[in-house]
Enzyme design. Sequence first.
Site, mmCIF file in Angstrom:
data_model
loop_
_atom_site.group_PDB
_atom_site.id
_atom_site.type_symbol
_atom_site.label_atom_id
_atom_site.label_comp_id
_atom_site.label_asym_id
_atom_site.label_seq_id
_atom_site.Cartn_x
_atom_site.Cartn_y
_atom_site.Cartn_z
ATOM 1 C CG HIS A 38 -2.125 -1.005 0.880
ATOM 2 N ND1 HIS A 38 -3.451 -0.605 0.589
ATOM 3 C CD2 HIS A 38 -2.259 -2.293 1.126
ATOM 4 C CE1 HIS A 38 -4.172 -1.426 0.390
ATOM 5 N NE2 HIS A 38 -3.552 -2.570 0.635
ATOM 6 C CB SER A 84 -4.349 3.873 -4.311
ATOM 7 O OG SER A 84 -4.075 2.657 -3.918
ATOM 8 C CD GLN A 85 -4.023 9.169 -10.004
ATOM 9 O OE1 GLN A 85 -4.289 8.436 -10.663
ATOM 10 N NE2 GLN A 85 -3.139 10.547 -10.122
ATOM 11 C CD GLU A 111 -9.631 3.029 -3.158
ATOM 12 O OE1 GLU A 111 -10.160 2.013 -3.626
ATOM 13 O OE2 GLU A 111 -8.591 3.010 -2.391
ATOM 14 C CD GLN A 112 -3.750 8.140 -1.210
ATOM 15 O OE1 GLN A 112 -3.001 9.339 -1.277
ATOM 16 N NE2 GLN A 112 -3.129 7.072 -0.965
#
Length: 171
Positions: free
Chosen positions: A69, A82-83, A85-86
Amino acid sequence: MKFTVHQLSEMSKQQFVESIGWVFEHSPWVAERAYGAKPFRSLSHLHLLMVRQVEEASEGERLSLLRAHPDLAGRMKLTDASQKEQRGAGLDRLSPEEFDEMTALNEAYVTRFGFPFIVAVRGLGKEEILSAIRERVTHEKTDEFGRALSEVAKIARLRLEDIIKSGEAGE
């Protein structure tokens, strides 16, 4: 692309891993191992089987999963998931002071635990995330290892919900 649970059950192992192997960050081995337990009865069943693979994995494999992660608000290359979500949590819009604090807390966390701070950011704001890392960096290592794995499972569940056709997500 969206799938039904039935479609996932009918896929070859290679197709299955290509389709959902990413829901556990950079750890397609989770999907590879869960594949043998098909047919999947529901999204919840599939998620349970995948989480079970993590629980039954060696400590080294679980640690590698955590280390796969990215740091939150870090500058390293993120997966598309991840991009997104962040970005949804506002971590791409930190003030310089917030960014410096997040960087320092991430470094302290990794130094203390040996893996990055992990939280399912969906639905959280940057203030909640900063508060969580401030608090969790004080935990004991064994407690935090379990908490991080729990957060990984939450992230995977949310990602599965995104790719399972509506009407099946709550099963």
